[in-house]
Motif scaffolding. Structure first.
Motif, PDB file in Angstrom:
ATOM      1  N   GLU A  86       0.829  -1.202   0.000  1.00 53.30           N
ATOM      2  CA  GLU A  86       0.000   0.000   0.000  1.00 53.30           C
ATOM      3  C   GLU A  86       0.867   1.257   0.000  1.00 53.30           C
ATOM      4  O   GLU A  86       0.548   2.241  -0.683  1.00 53.30           O
ATOM      5  CB  GLU A  86      -0.923   0.003   1.213  1.00 53.30           C
ATOM      6  N   HIS A  87       1.953   1.231   0.729  1.00 55.69           N
ATOM      7  CA  HIS A  87       2.857   2.383   0.735  1.00 55.69           C
ATOM      8  C   HIS A  87       3.490   2.588  -0.643  1.00 55.69           C
ATOM      9  O   HIS A  87       3.672   3.727  -1.086  1.00 55.69           O
ATOM     10  CB  HIS A  87       3.953   2.206   1.786  1.00 55.69           C
ATOM     11  N   ILE A  88       3.819   1.493  -1.315  1.00 50.92           N
ATOM     12  CA  ILE A  88       4.368   1.612  -2.668  1.00 50.92           C
ATOM     13  C   ILE A  88       3.351   2.292  -3.579  1.00 50.92           C
ATOM     14  O   ILE A  88       3.692   3.182  -4.377  1.00 50.92           O
ATOM     15  CB  ILE A  88       4.752   0.223  -3.218  1.00 50.92           C
ATOM     16  N   ARG A  89       2.099   1.879  -3.460  1.00 47.68           N
ATOM     17  CA  ARG A  89       1.046   2.496  -4.276  1.00 47.68           C
ATOM     18  C   ARG A  89       0.945   3.986  -3.995  1.00 47.68           C
ATOM     19  O   ARG A  89       0.841   4.807  -4.927  1.00 47.68           O
ATOM     20  CB  ARG A  89      -0.294   1.816  -4.000  1.00 47.68           C
ATOM     21  N   LEU A  90       0.994   4.354  -2.710  1.00 43.30           N
ATOM     22  CA  LEU A  90       0.876   5.763  -2.346  1.00 43.30           C
ATOM     23  C   LEU A  90       2.087   6.578  -2.795  1.00 43.30           C
ATOM     24  O   LEU A  90       1.953   7.744  -3.175  1.00 43.30           O
ATOM     25  CB  LEU A  90       0.689   5.876  -0.827  1.00 43.30           C
ATOM     26  N   LEU A  91       3.272   5.969  -2.748  1.00 41.36           N
ATOM     27  CA  LEU A  91       4.461   6.661  -3.241  1.00 41.36           C
ATOM     28  C   LEU A  91       4.328   6.969  -4.735  1.00 41.36           C
ATOM     29  O   LEU A  91       4.606   8.086  -5.184  1.00 41.36           O
ATOM     30  CB  LEU A  91       5.708   5.813  -2.996  1.00 41.36           C
ATOM     31  N   HIS A  92       3.897   5.970  -5.510  1.00 39.59           N
ATOM     32  CA  HIS A  92       3.721   6.177  -6.944  1.00 39.59           C
ATOM     33  C   HIS A  92       2.639   7.213  -7.220  1.00 39.59           C
ATOM     34  O   HIS A  92       2.769   8.041  -8.143  1.00 39.59           O
ATOM     35  CB  HIS A  92       3.383   4.849  -7.625  1.00 39.59           C
ATOM     36  N   GLU A  93       1.593   7.184  -6.413  1.00 40.15           N
ATOM     37  CA  GLU A  93       0.513   8.168  -6.571  1.00 40.15           C
ATOM     38  C   GLU A  93       1.025   9.577  -6.301  1.00 40.15           C
ATOM     39  O   GLU A  93       0.695  10.527  -7.031  1.00 40.15           O
ATOM     40  CB  GLU A  93      -0.633   7.831  -5.615  1.00 40.15           C
ATOM     41  N   ALA A  94       1.843   9.734  -5.251  1.00 37.44           N
ATOM     42  CA  ALA A  94       2.406  11.049  -4.925  1.00 37.44           C
ATOM     43  C   ALA A  94       3.307  11.543  -6.050  1.00 37.44           C
ATOM     44  O   ALA A  94       3.294  12.729  -6.400  1.00 37.44           O
ATOM     45  CB  ALA A  94       3.177  10.981  -3.612  1.00 37.44           C
ATOM     46  N   LEU A  95       4.100  10.641  -6.634  1.00 37.41           N
ATOM     47  CA  LEU A  95       4.976  11.020  -7.734  1.00 37.41           C
ATOM     48  C   LEU A  95       4.160  11.453  -8.963  1.00 37.41           C
ATOM     49  O   LEU A  95       4.507  12.413  -9.652  1.00 37.41           O
ATOM     50  CB  LEU A  95       5.901   9.857  -8.101  1.00 37.41           C
ATOM     51  N   GLU A  96       3.070  10.746  -9.209  1.00 35.46           N
ATOM     52  CA  GLU A  96       2.207  11.114 -10.341  1.00 35.46           C
ATOM     53  C   GLU A  96       1.582  12.486 -10.126  1.00 35.46           C
ATOM     54  O   GLU A  96       1.475  13.289 -11.064  1.00 35.46           O
ATOM     55  CB  GLU A  96       1.117  10.058 -10.530  1.00 35.46           C
ATOM     56  N   HIS A  97       1.172  12.787  -8.904  1.00 34.05           N
ATOM     57  CA  HIS A  97       0.594  14.095  -8.604  1.00 34.05           C
ATOM     58  C   HIS A  97       1.616  15.209  -8.852  1.00 34.05           C
ATOM     59  O   HIS A  97       1.274  16.288  -9.328  1.00 34.05           O
ATOM     60  CB  HIS A  97       0.120  14.139  -7.163  1.00 34.05           C
ATOM     61  N   GLN A  98       2.861  14.940  -8.495  1.00 34.63           N
ATOM     62  CA  GLN A  98       3.907  15.936  -8.721  1.00 34.63           C
ATOM     63  C   GLN A  98       4.035  16.258 -10.210  1.00 34.63           C
ATOM     64  O   GLN A  98       4.156  17.414 -10.612  1.00 34.63           O
ATOM     65  CB  GLN A  98       5.252  15.416  -8.203  1.00 34.63           C
ATOM     66  N   GLU A  99       4.007  15.224 -11.036  1.00 28.74           N
ATOM     67  CA  GLU A  99       4.203  15.427 -12.465  1.00 28.74           C
ATOM     68  C   GLU A  99       3.006  16.125 -13.111  1.00 28.74           C
ATOM     69  O   GLU A  99       3.165  16.826 -14.119  1.00 28.74           O
ATOM     70  CB  GLU A  99       4.453  14.078 -13.144  1.00 28.74           C
ATOM     71  N   ARG A 100       1.812  15.969 -12.495  1.00 29.09           N
ATOM     72  CA  ARG A 100       0.609  16.556 -13.087  1.00 29.09           C
ATOM     73  C   ARG A 100       0.239  17.903 -12.488  1.00 29.09           C
ATOM     74  O   ARG A 100      -0.743  18.498 -12.911  1.00 29.09           O
ATOM     75  CB  ARG A 100      -0.587  15.616 -12.896  1.00 29.09           C
ATOM     76  N   ARG A 101       1.019  18.395 -11.521  1.00 33.87           N
ATOM     77  CA  ARG A 101       0.616  19.621 -10.840  1.00 33.87           C
ATOM     78  C   ARG A 101       0.429  20.759 -11.852  1.00 33.87           C
ATOM     79  O   ARG A 101       1.265  20.967 -12.736  1.00 33.87           O
ATOM     80  CB  ARG A 101       1.623  20.017  -9.761  1.00 33.87           C
ATOM     81  N   PRO A 102      -0.643  21.514 -11.732  1.00 32.02           N
ATOM     82  CA  PRO A 102      -0.950  22.554 -12.717  1.00 32.02           C
ATOM     83  C   PRO A 102      -0.094  23.801 -12.592  1.00 32.02           C
ATOM     84  O   PRO A 102       0.027  24.565 -13.539  1.00 32.02           O
ATOM     85  CB  PRO A 102      -2.426  22.882 -12.419  1.00 32.02           C
TER      86      PRO A 102
END
Length: 244
Positions: A135-151
């Motif tokens: 679950e932590h791995i999933r959340l880490l990847h999710e956080a990284l994706e949010h960084q790349e998509r930040r407006p």
């Protein structure tokens, strides 16, 4: 001045504290030692007065002092009384944040706050590598994706913090989480520079990807090294306080 007077003034004594403060100190010690646990009901005022050999007004003053510090809570009614408080971890974090905010720039420098963050988060990254779950791995990847998509840069710090929150959660140490959260919030509120370029944030994003890779690989030493290098680079993100 006589020799006896000079000798008396140099004696290594401590001033006697007010009676209510001595009562409050003893009750606080009972709580910190675990002899009074959260939810325990204290004896009535008259019994406490007899135990301590003081007046009820002294007891009331001591209880008020501890209540103001959120160590005790008073409940009205037939089933009421004075109880040891059940502390919300968020209260502790808020207290630490407020205290650090008052001290920062005066008794404590921004460099000292950043150094404290490094002392907390470097070992936390190592713990995260050792203790992380799927679950932590999933959340880490999710956080990284949010960084790349930040407006915009306006939300960059929020996404940055989300990543660090996941790392701390993966470390499975709530005290580390509480302490680091308060330091993080003070740095954001008081010292974050507003002139950072996209290049700065992309560098931070790259650091996060390396840290995440080390955590996923369960590379404890590598995660600590990557976090140390990242936090060292982050020193440029914060500014010194304005002179008073």
């Amino acid at each position: 001045m006589s020799t006896a007077t000079r000798r008396a003034r140099s004696l290594p004594v401590q001033k006697v504290r007010p009676a209510y403060q001595q009562v409050a100190d003893q009750l606080r010690d009972l709580v910190t030692r675990g002899e009074l646990a959260p939810g325990d009901r204290l004896p009535p005022e008259n019994e406490l007065a007899a135990m301590f050999g003081v007046s009820r007004s002294t007891i009331r003053e001591a209880l008020r002092a501890l209540t103001s510090r959120n160590l005790l809570v008073t409940v009205r009614g037939t089933a009421g009384g004075t109880f040891v408080a059940r502390v919300d971890p968020r209260q502790i974090s808020d207290y630490l944040e407020t205290s650090l905010g008052l001290l920062s720039g005066d008794s404590i420098s921004v460099d000292e706050i950043i150094e404290a963050r490094e002392l907390l988060e470097v070992p936390a990254a190592g713990l995260a590598a050792a203790r992380r779950t799927e679950e932590h791995i999933r959340l880490l990847h999710e956080a990284l994706e949010h960084q790349e998509r930040r407006p915009s840069r306006g939300v960059a710090f929020r996404e940055h913090r989300q990543f660090h929150d996941v790392v701390l959660a993966a470390a499975h140490n709530r005290l580390l989480d509480l302490m680091t959260d308060s330091v993080f919030r003070v740095l954001q509120a008081r010292f974050l520079r507003n002139d950072l370029t996209e290049d700065h944030w992309h560098e931070i994003d790259n650091d996060h990807r390396v840290i995440a890779e080390r955590i996923v690989d369960r590379d404890v030493a590598g995660a600590e090294r990557a976090m140390r290098e990242h936090l060292h680079r982050l020193r440029a993100v914060y500014r010194a306080p304005e002179p008073r």
